[in-house]
Scaffold this motif. Sequence first.
Motif, mmCIF file in Angstrom:
data_model
loop_
_atom_site.group_PDB
_atom_site.id
_atom_site.type_symbol
_atom_site.label_atom_id
_atom_site.label_comp_id
_atom_site.label_asym_id
_atom_site.label_seq_id
_atom_site.Cartn_x
_atom_site.Cartn_y
_atom_site.Cartn_z
ATOM 1 N N PRO A 1 -0.437 18.546 25.588
ATOM 2 C CA PRO A 1 -0.639 19.931 26.010
ATOM 3 C C PRO A 1 -1.105 20.062 27.460
ATOM 4 C CG PRO A 1 -2.360 19.253 24.489
ATOM 5 C CD PRO A 1 -1.363 18.153 24.525
ATOM 6 N N ALA A 2 -1.757 19.047 28.003
ATOM 7 C CA ALA A 2 -2.217 19.117 29.393
ATOM 8 C C ALA A 2 -1.050 19.016 30.375
ATOM 9 C CB ALA A 2 -3.229 18.010 29.667
ATOM 10 N N ASN A 3 -0.009 18.240 30.031
ATOM 11 C CA ASN A 3 1.122 18.023 30.938
ATOM 12 C C ASN A 3 2.316 18.926 30.672
ATOM 13 O OD1 ASN A 3 -0.386 15.958 32.018
ATOM 14 N ND2 ASN A 3 0.575 14.391 30.769
ATOM 15 N N SER B 1 8.916 22.854 30.228
ATOM 16 C CA SER B 1 7.616 23.340 29.748
ATOM 17 C C SER B 1 7.676 24.095 28.423
ATOM 18 C CB SER B 1 6.962 24.234 30.806
ATOM 19 O OG SER B 1 7.726 25.406 30.997
ATOM 20 N N THR C 1 2.073 18.319 20.871
ATOM 21 C CA THR C 1 1.000 19.293 21.137
ATOM 22 C C THR C 1 0.271 19.673 19.858
ATOM 23 O OG1 THR C 1 2.523 21.165 20.900
ATOM 24 C CG2 THR C 1 2.238 20.256 23.124
ATOM 25 N N THR D 1 -9.367 14.312 17.240
ATOM 26 C CA THR D 1 -8.718 14.415 18.543
ATOM 27 C C THR D 1 -7.857 13.180 18.760
ATOM 28 O OG1 THR D 1 -10.645 15.604 19.378
ATOM 29 C CG2 THR D 1 -9.112 14.737 21.017
ATOM 30 N N ARG E 1 -5.354 14.343 23.532
ATOM 31 C CA ARG E 1 -6.373 15.394 23.488
ATOM 32 C C ARG E 1 -5.974 16.598 22.631
ATOM 33 N NH1 ARG E 1 -7.659 14.895 29.677
ATOM 34 N NH2 ARG E 1 -5.920 16.310 29.703
ATOM 35 N N ASN E 2 -5.007 16.413 21.719
ATOM 36 C CA ASN E 2 -4.714 17.435 20.723
ATOM 37 C C ASN E 2 -5.826 17.394 19.698
ATOM 38 O OD1 ASN E 2 -2.080 18.174 21.718
ATOM 39 N ND2 ASN E 2 -1.344 16.240 20.892
#
Length: 188
Positions: free
Chosen positions: A4-6, A46, A78, A142, A146-147
């Motif tokens: 989700p960060a990228n 995206s 994600t 987690t 980082r999901n």
Amino acid sequence: QVGPANLPSLTFSVRSGLDNVHWTLDGEDVTVRTRLRKGRIVFNGSKLEDGEHTLKASSPGSFPGSRSTHTWRFVVDTTGPEIVLDTPAGRLVARSVPRLSGTLEPGALLTVDGESVPVRDDGGFSIRWKQRPREPVLLAATDTLRNTSTRQVDIVYLARRPPLPVRAVHVTFSGWADDELRSGVMRL
């Protein structure tokens, strides 16, 4: 892997000097979804769904029958790790040690009410309390991207079942005098 960060900034590009660049995503033509930006032909990734993807950009070469192709293989993830409990929703047998165990995807981390819990390499975990928690506990898992996923569990005790079936009846003396009732009790 793309987490989700990228994902919001996920783009793929080739130099714009190539003629007739054809793009496919998972075998589907997505050439119309590309844009020319700063001298490059860009595909915006995206909005891709979770899962494995293959993106190809290909252009005919300078020699007849030749082709130049670039392939990207990647996974979009994600979704937080699933928290699977060994006992249904934290139900424990009465008088047992208050313990909750289960599994996560390998590599995931686990906290219980904000406190870190050891997780084995295979994703298994076991939590023990000295006494049963009076309030529901919050499990948060987690993964490496980082999901995060959460699960609230209320630890409750179930009555123990006797090892053999129990058949017992309490009947008043006047009820026992009733032949129909007495014969039903005797059939137990």
